[in-house]
Design an enzyme around this catalytic site. Structure first.
Site, PDB file in Angstrom:
ATOM      1  N   GLU A   1      41.804  47.722 -18.401  1.00 24.15           N
ATOM      2  CA  GLU A   1      41.351  47.497 -17.037  1.00 24.15           C
ATOM      3  C   GLU A   1      42.286  48.223 -16.083  1.00 24.15           C
ATOM      4  OE1 GLU A   1      39.610  43.513 -15.000  1.00 24.15           O
ATOM      5  OE2 GLU A   1      41.743  43.447 -15.473  1.00 24.15           O
TER       6      GLU A   1
ATOM      7  N   ASP B   1      45.282  38.246 -19.569  1.00 21.62           N
ATOM      8  CA  ASP B   1      45.299  39.524 -18.849  1.00 21.62           C
ATOM      9  C   ASP B   1      46.754  39.859 -18.563  1.00 21.62           C
ATOM     10  OD1 ASP B   1      45.443  41.323 -16.559  1.00 21.62           O
ATOM     11  OD2 ASP B   1      43.297  40.975 -16.259  1.00 21.62           O
ATOM     12  N   THR B   2      47.222  41.006 -19.061  1.00 26.95           N
ATOM     13  CA  THR B   2      48.645  41.319 -18.943  1.00 26.95           C
ATOM     14  C   THR B   2      49.082  41.533 -17.501  1.00 26.95           C
ATOM     15  OG1 THR B   2      48.214  43.682 -19.352  1.00 26.95           O
ATOM     16  CG2 THR B   2      48.773  42.301 -21.263  1.00 26.95           C
ATOM     17  N   TYR B   3      48.179  42.011 -16.647  1.00 25.64           N
ATOM     18  CA  TYR B   3      48.520  42.173 -15.231  1.00 25.64           C
ATOM     19  C   TYR B   3      48.878  40.822 -14.614  1.00 25.64           C
ATOM     20  CZ  TYR B   3      47.758  42.676 -10.196  1.00 25.64           C
ATOM     21  OH  TYR B   3      47.889  42.622  -8.839  1.00 25.64           O
ATOM     22  N   HIS B   4      48.068  39.816 -14.863  1.00 27.04           N
ATOM     23  CA  HIS B   4      48.325  38.482 -14.316  1.00 27.04           C
ATOM     24  C   HIS B   4      49.498  37.809 -15.031  1.00 27.04           C
ATOM     25  CE1 HIS B   4      44.748  38.728 -11.862  1.00 27.04           C
ATOM     26  NE2 HIS B   4      44.019  39.023 -12.928  1.00 27.04           N
TER      27      HIS B   4
ATOM     28  N   HIS C   1      42.532  41.383 -21.519  1.00 23.05           N
ATOM     29  CA  HIS C   1      42.562  42.510 -20.596  1.00 23.05           C
ATOM     30  C   HIS C   1      43.952  43.142 -20.668  1.00 23.05           C
ATOM     31  CE1 HIS C   1      39.146  41.538 -17.496  1.00 23.05           C
ATOM     32  NE2 HIS C   1      38.721  42.257 -18.514  1.00 23.05           N
TER      33      HIS C   1
ATOM     34  N   GLU D   1      39.461  33.483 -17.838  1.00 20.33           N
ATOM     35  CA  GLU D   1      40.525  34.431 -17.499  1.00 20.33           C
ATOM     36  C   GLU D   1      41.560  33.760 -16.609  1.00 20.33           C
ATOM     37  OE1 GLU D   1      41.287  38.931 -15.786  1.00 20.33           O
ATOM     38  OE2 GLU D   1      39.322  37.999 -15.486  1.00 20.33           O
TER      39      GLU D   1
ATOM     40  N   GLU E   1      44.985  34.862  -6.381  1.00 18.95           N
ATOM     41  CA  GLU E   1      43.556  35.031  -6.613  1.00 18.95           C
ATOM     42  C   GLU E   1      42.848  33.716  -6.948  1.00 18.95           C
ATOM     43  OE1 GLU E   1      42.824  38.165  -9.410  1.00 18.95           O
ATOM     44  OE2 GLU E   1      43.859  39.655  -8.193  1.00 18.95           O
TER      45      GLU E   1
ATOM     46  N   ARG F   1      48.405  48.446 -12.299  1.00 21.09           N
ATOM     47  CA  ARG F   1      47.029  48.712 -12.686  1.00 21.09           C
ATOM     48  C   ARG F   1      46.721  50.210 -12.791  1.00 21.09           C
ATOM     49  NH1 ARG F   1      43.947  43.559  -9.790  1.00 21.09           N
ATOM     50  NH2 ARG F   1      43.559  42.511 -11.761  1.00 21.09           N
TER      51      ARG F   1
END
Length: 287
Positions: A241, A180-183, A206, A147, A153, A212
């Site tokens: 998520e 992961d689209t958030y990241h 994700h 990921e 992070e 989020r």
């Protein structure tokens, strides 16, 4: 075409027998195909019970985790690296014990903002540990999913390009990329080119909004992202998520800085996301 998943933290904050039953039951009711468990606090899970519940509901399962500072495989300290390797190995055993074929997440470093860039020795330790973990995973037909997380992070991989280089160095067929689209919203230039660059090496996805919360209530370009997935014929899992202070997991909630109550009704949130994903993916496949 894509199995749709939901993160267990939408439902429950622990992996106790009662909360596993709640998560399985709710995932099925909301119309999903897969349930993802975070193993940050899950090494005491009753694996046989959880597997029986998942099989009874007809659900697939994936597991994910990151590491702690005292068990960081990107460290230069051999003892710290060894603890991280053992934690990954134990988590992989749980994943296989649940019947899972996907072990995802930040498998390569501790969670949290690093004080300096990744060192050459630290990166070499990551490669060595994950090469051994991939060999262990192959015995149970499990795929490792790297990921890609934002700079606050981890300092190991922050972009799809970073992840591809790391996977190349590990050199195992059962190591795939986890977007992961958030990241991505933080680190990538757009939501399309990273998908195309990863191509058939994409193994897990994700889906999360920039804050989020509810899908579609933020500013992420999900339309472009869904079309990019269609362009590479991605048929793997897509897992929703979302985190809110309404559901607290000891340790993980603090690691992820879940300070705000973005939602209080997990079922409403999850059903909305299932519909949003189903419709968006279908539209991308049939423009």
């Amino acid at each position: 075409m894509n199995p749709l998943g939901v993160h267990a933290l939408v439902w429950a904050g622990s992996t106790s027998r009662e909360e596993v039953e709640l998560a399985v039951r709710s995932t099925k009711e909301a119309g999903y195909d897969l349930l993802e468990f975070s193993l940050h606090d899950g090494l005491d899970m009753d694996v046989a019970h959880a597997r029986a519940e998942l099989e009874k509901a007809g659900l697939q399962v994936a597991c994910s985790r990151g590491l702690a500072p005292d068990a960081d495989v990107s460290s230069e300290d051999p003892a710290v690296v060894a603890r991280g390797a053992q934690l990954l190995s134990s988590s992989l055993e749980i994943t296989a014990g649940l019947g899972g074929k996907m072990f995802a997440g930040a498998l390569y470093s501790a969670f949290g903002k690093a004080s300096q860039p990744l060192s050459d020795r630290g990166r070499s330790n990551v490669v060595g540990v994950l090469r051994d973990l991939a060999a262990q995973a192959a015995k149970d037909d499990v795929t490792l999913m790297l990921e890609i997380c934002n700079r606050y992070e981890t300092n190991v991989i922050n972009t799809a390009h970073d992840a591809l280089l790391l996977a190349d160095d590990i050199g195992a067929d059962n190591v795939k990329i986890h977007l992961d689209t958030y990241h991505m919203n933080i680190e990538e230039t757009d939501m399309v080119r990273p998908v195309l660059e990863v191509g058939d090496r994409l193994g897990y996805v994700h889906i999360g909004e920039n804050h989020r919360g509810y899908l579609g209530s933020g500013h992420i370009d999900f339309t472009g992202f869904f079309h990019a997935l269609a362009d590479i014929d991605y048929t793997g899992p897509i897992t929703f998520e979302s985190f809110s202070s309404a559901v607290v997991a000891p340790g993980l909630s603090n690691d992820l800085a879940i300070w705000r109550n973005l939602w209080s009704d997990g079922m409403d949130l999850a059903k909305h996301a299932q519909s949003y994903l189903s419709n968006g993916l279908a539209a991308a496949r049939h423009p």
